[in-house]
Motif scaffolding. Structure first.
Motif, PDB file in Angstrom:
ATOM      1  N   VAL A 193       0.865  -1.183   0.000  1.00 51.65           N
ATOM      2  CA  VAL A 193       0.000   0.000   0.000  1.00 51.65           C
ATOM      3  C   VAL A 193       0.902   1.233   0.000  1.00 51.65           C
ATOM      4  O   VAL A 193       0.944   2.007   0.942  1.00 51.65           O
ATOM      5  CB  VAL A 193      -0.991  -0.023   1.192  1.00 51.65           C
ATOM      6  N   SER A 194       1.628   1.397  -1.089  1.00 50.17           N
ATOM      7  CA  SER A 194       2.680   2.414  -1.164  1.00 50.17           C
ATOM      8  C   SER A 194       2.204   3.750  -1.717  1.00 50.17           C
ATOM      9  O   SER A 194       2.942   4.734  -1.666  1.00 50.17           O
ATOM     10  CB  SER A 194       3.822   1.905  -2.045  1.00 50.17           C
ATOM     11  N   GLN A 195       0.981   3.804  -2.255  1.00 59.49           N
ATOM     12  CA  GLN A 195       0.541   5.047  -2.866  1.00 59.49           C
ATOM     13  C   GLN A 195       0.343   6.131  -1.799  1.00 59.49           C
ATOM     14  O   GLN A 195      -0.093   5.850  -0.692  1.00 59.49           O
ATOM     15  CB  GLN A 195      -0.761   4.840  -3.659  1.00 59.49           C
ATOM     16  N   PRO A 196       0.683   7.366  -2.125  1.00 56.96           N
ATOM     17  CA  PRO A 196       0.518   8.464  -1.165  1.00 56.96           C
ATOM     18  C   PRO A 196      -0.932   8.929  -1.114  1.00 56.96           C
ATOM     19  O   PRO A 196      -1.695   8.671  -2.058  1.00 56.96           O
ATOM     20  CB  PRO A 196       1.424   9.561  -1.743  1.00 56.96           C
ATOM     21  N   PRO A 197      -1.274   9.613  -0.006  1.00 56.48           N
ATOM     22  CA  PRO A 197      -0.437   9.879   1.165  1.00 56.48           C
ATOM     23  C   PRO A 197      -0.479   8.729   2.148  1.00 56.48           C
ATOM     24  O   PRO A 197      -1.352   7.867   2.076  1.00 56.48           O
ATOM     25  CB  PRO A 197      -1.084  11.126   1.761  1.00 56.48           C
ATOM     26  N   ASN A 198       0.466   8.740   3.081  1.00 61.07           N
ATOM     27  CA  ASN A 198       0.482   7.769   4.161  1.00 61.07           C
ATOM     28  C   ASN A 198       0.607   8.542   5.480  1.00 61.07           C
ATOM     29  O   ASN A 198       1.710   8.722   6.007  1.00 61.07           O
ATOM     30  CB  ASN A 198       1.643   6.781   4.017  1.00 61.07           C
ATOM     31  N   PRO A 199      -0.524   9.017   6.021  1.00 64.02           N
ATOM     32  CA  PRO A 199      -0.472   9.832   7.240  1.00 64.02           C
ATOM     33  C   PRO A 199       0.056   9.075   8.451  1.00 64.02           C
ATOM     34  O   PRO A 199       0.618   9.679   9.365  1.00 64.02           O
ATOM     35  CB  PRO A 199      -1.928  10.263   7.439  1.00 64.02           C
ATOM     36  N   LYS A 200      -0.092   7.743   8.454  1.00 60.94           N
ATOM     37  CA  LYS A 200       0.416   6.979   9.596  1.00 60.94           C
ATOM     38  C   LYS A 200       1.942   7.026   9.641  1.00 60.94           C
ATOM     39  O   LYS A 200       2.537   7.173  10.712  1.00 60.94           O
ATOM     40  CB  LYS A 200      -0.074   5.531   9.516  1.00 60.94           C
ATOM     41  N   ALA A 201       2.593   6.913   8.487  1.00 64.78           N
ATOM     42  CA  ALA A 201       4.051   7.001   8.439  1.00 64.78           C
ATOM     43  C   ALA A 201       4.523   8.423   8.729  1.00 64.78           C
ATOM     44  O   ALA A 201       5.540   8.628   9.402  1.00 64.78           O
ATOM     45  CB  ALA A 201       4.559   6.535   7.076  1.00 64.78           C
ATOM     46  N   THR A 202       3.784   9.406   8.231  1.00 59.23           N
ATOM     47  CA  THR A 202       4.122  10.804   8.533  1.00 59.23           C
ATOM     48  C   THR A 202       4.058  11.061  10.033  1.00 59.23           C
ATOM     49  O   THR A 202       4.942  11.695  10.614  1.00 59.23           O
ATOM     50  CB  THR A 202       3.152  11.748   7.796  1.00 59.23           C
ATOM     51  N   LEU A 203       3.010  10.558  10.671  1.00 59.49           N
ATOM     52  CA  LEU A 203       2.858  10.718  12.116  1.00 59.49           C
ATOM     53  C   LEU A 203       4.009  10.056  12.868  1.00 59.49           C
ATOM     54  O   LEU A 203       4.535  10.612  13.842  1.00 59.49           O
ATOM     55  CB  LEU A 203       1.513  10.132  12.557  1.00 59.49           C
ATOM     56  N   ALA A 204       4.413   8.878  12.426  1.00 58.27           N
ATOM     57  CA  ALA A 204       5.514   8.177  13.085  1.00 58.27           C
ATOM     58  C   ALA A 204       6.817   8.963  12.983  1.00 58.27           C
ATOM     59  O   ALA A 204       7.598   9.025  13.946  1.00 58.27           O
ATOM     60  CB  ALA A 204       5.680   6.786  12.470  1.00 58.27           C
ATOM     61  N   LEU A 205       7.079   9.563  11.830  1.00 58.87           N
ATOM     62  CA  LEU A 205       8.278  10.380  11.675  1.00 58.87           C
ATOM     63  C   LEU A 205       8.252  11.587  12.601  1.00 58.87           C
ATOM     64  O   LEU A 205       9.262  11.937  13.228  1.00 58.87           O
ATOM     65  CB  LEU A 205       8.411  10.838  10.220  1.00 58.87           C
ATOM     66  N   LEU A 206       7.094  12.235  12.723  1.00 61.95           N
ATOM     67  CA  LEU A 206       6.990  13.403  13.590  1.00 61.95           C
ATOM     68  C   LEU A 206       7.166  13.015  15.063  1.00 61.95           C
ATOM     69  O   LEU A 206       7.794  13.744  15.832  1.00 61.95           O
ATOM     70  CB  LEU A 206       5.645  14.097  13.373  1.00 61.95           C
ATOM     71  N   ASN A 207       6.623  11.864  15.447  1.00 60.45           N
ATOM     72  CA  ASN A 207       6.803  11.404  16.824  1.00 60.45           C
ATOM     73  C   ASN A 207       8.271  11.147  17.131  1.00 60.45           C
ATOM     74  O   ASN A 207       8.768  11.493  18.210  1.00 60.45           O
ATOM     75  CB  ASN A 207       5.985  10.134  17.069  1.00 60.45           C
ATOM     76  N   ARG A 208       8.976  10.537  16.172  1.00 60.82           N
ATOM     77  CA  ARG A 208      10.405  10.276  16.393  1.00 60.82           C
ATOM     78  C   ARG A 208      11.203  11.577  16.393  1.00 60.82           C
ATOM     79  O   ARG A 208      12.172  11.725  17.152  1.00 60.82           O
ATOM     80  CB  ARG A 208      10.919   9.331  15.315  1.00 60.82           C
ATOM     81  N   LEU A 209      10.802  12.531  15.564  1.00 59.56           N
ATOM     82  CA  LEU A 209      11.464  13.833  15.558  1.00 59.56           C
ATOM     83  C   LEU A 209      11.282  14.530  16.897  1.00 59.56           C
ATOM     84  O   LEU A 209      12.212  15.165  17.406  1.00 59.56           O
ATOM     85  CB  LEU A 209      10.901  14.692  14.423  1.00 59.56           C
ATOM     86  N   GLU A 210      10.085  14.425  17.477  1.00 60.55           N
ATOM     87  CA  GLU A 210       9.837  14.978  18.814  1.00 60.55           C
ATOM     88  C   GLU A 210      10.840  14.445  19.820  1.00 60.55           C
ATOM     89  O   GLU A 210      11.424  15.196  20.608  1.00 60.55           O
ATOM     90  CB  GLU A 210       8.430  14.601  19.285  1.00 60.55           C
TER      91      GLU A 210
END
Length: 332
Positions: A193-210
């Motif tokens: 399920v690679s088609q954009p957008p992927n808000p779950k992956a975006t959220l995970a990146l932001l959590n790790r950035l935090e």
């Protein structure tokens, strides 16, 4: 010399970058930087010359109407700055663009030129790759660096990858050779399920950035979007027995691999994030009254360079976690 007229002296700035294309599966990385820019109302202060770095037959310009007047938007990379208020205010320099088609050394040198002039303390580059990961489980996010000291200090992986690389790997190595601390955060996106957008992956990146920069990021509607995305994929998978069986196989493999992570540091990180959001934590959302700041664009002077220039002939190695057997993200 880069002239940054009207940009004020920044406070403890961190540069956060993401590039559409090969290193941006599901548009997760570029979506994360776009979210930061949107939530904190970033102000663009520079854009790279599109003709220097892009093949317009690959990344075509777009034509649009503005009050009946036809205008053209050229593919490029833009830099904006946001100030996060609170007891300990700080600034983020956001870099968002498209992986360049040519002159990657010059491209990285130009980005680093801005980092030098603005006194950037660390560069964080976001990426996303396709992997054998189920959409029903938390998105794996790997933090990697080429700096052994930084890996030890921030509990990151020291990259050992050898092979083809993208602009994320090139920029990280350019930072390393310029003496600028650099980290890459990689989210794994389900390849089925690679088609954009992927808000779950975006959220995970932001959590790790935090966690990485100890900063509270306002998430807005992103958690709800992530839940809706997962529900939609659940429904699609349920309609195909082969896909459902494959997802179950991935779940079993993931649960077995993650069993040691069910306690200890993983739980501690989640608890710290919960406390940070409950108590406000560092860097409150814009509702606190700290909005974007205005700039006087008259008579600004460039800041002196704070670090040595990058070696344009330096080697490059991809910081992505493919060294663990995962496939690199492909252009969506």
């Amino acid at each position: 010399m880069i002239e940054l007229e009207g940009v004020p002296e920044l406070i403890d700035p961190v540069m956060v970058a993401a590039f559409e294309g090969w290193n941006d599966a599901g548009d997760a990385a570029s979506g994360a930087v776009a979210h930061l820019d949107r939530e904190w109302k970033g102000e663009v202060f520079a854009a790279l010359d599109a003709e220097d770095y892009y093949d317009f037959q690959v990344n075509r310009p777009t034509v649009w109407l503005d009050g009946g007047v036809r205008k053209i938007t050229w593919p490029t990379t833009r830099l904006s700055v946001v100030r996060i208020g609170g007891a300990k205010p700080r600034d983020l320099v956001l870099v968002r663009g498209i992986e360049p088609s040519m002159r990657w050394r010059s491209f990285c040198n130009e980005i680093l030129g801005f980092a030098h002039e603005l006194g950037v303390e660390m560069v964080v580059i976001l990426g996303a790759l396709l992997g054998d990961t189920p959409h029903t489980r938390p998105v794996p996010v790997s933090g990697v660096t080429s700096d052994p000291d930084l890996a030890r200090t921030l509990d990151l992986e020291e990259t050992r990858y050898e092979g083809p690389t993208g602009i994320v790997g090139i920029l990280q190595e350019a930072c390393t050779h310029a003496g600028v601390p650099a980290v890459s955060l990689w989210a794994a996106v389900p390849h089925y399920v690679s088609q954009p957008p992927n808000p779950k992956a975006t959220l995970a990146l932001l959590n790790r950035l935090e966690d990485l920069i100890d900063l509270r990021i306002p998430l807005g509607e992103l958690p709800e979007d992530a839940r809706a995305w997962q529900l939609g994929v659940d429904q699609l998978a349920a309609e195909d027995s082969e896909v459902a069986e494959y997802v179950q196989t991935l779940e079993e493999a993931r649960d077995t691999a993650d069993l040691p992570e069910a306690s200890g540091e993983a739980i501690a990180r989640e608890f710290e994030r919960y406390l940070r959001r409950r108590d406000g934590g560092p860097g409150p959302a814009p509702e606190s009254g700290e909005g974007p700041y205005l700039r006087d664009t008259s008579g600004g002077r460039a800041r002196p360079s704070r670090r040595k220039p990058v070696d344009p002939e330096g080697p490059a190695a991809d910081p992505a976690p493919e060294d663990r057997g995962e496939e690199p993200g492909t252009e969506s």
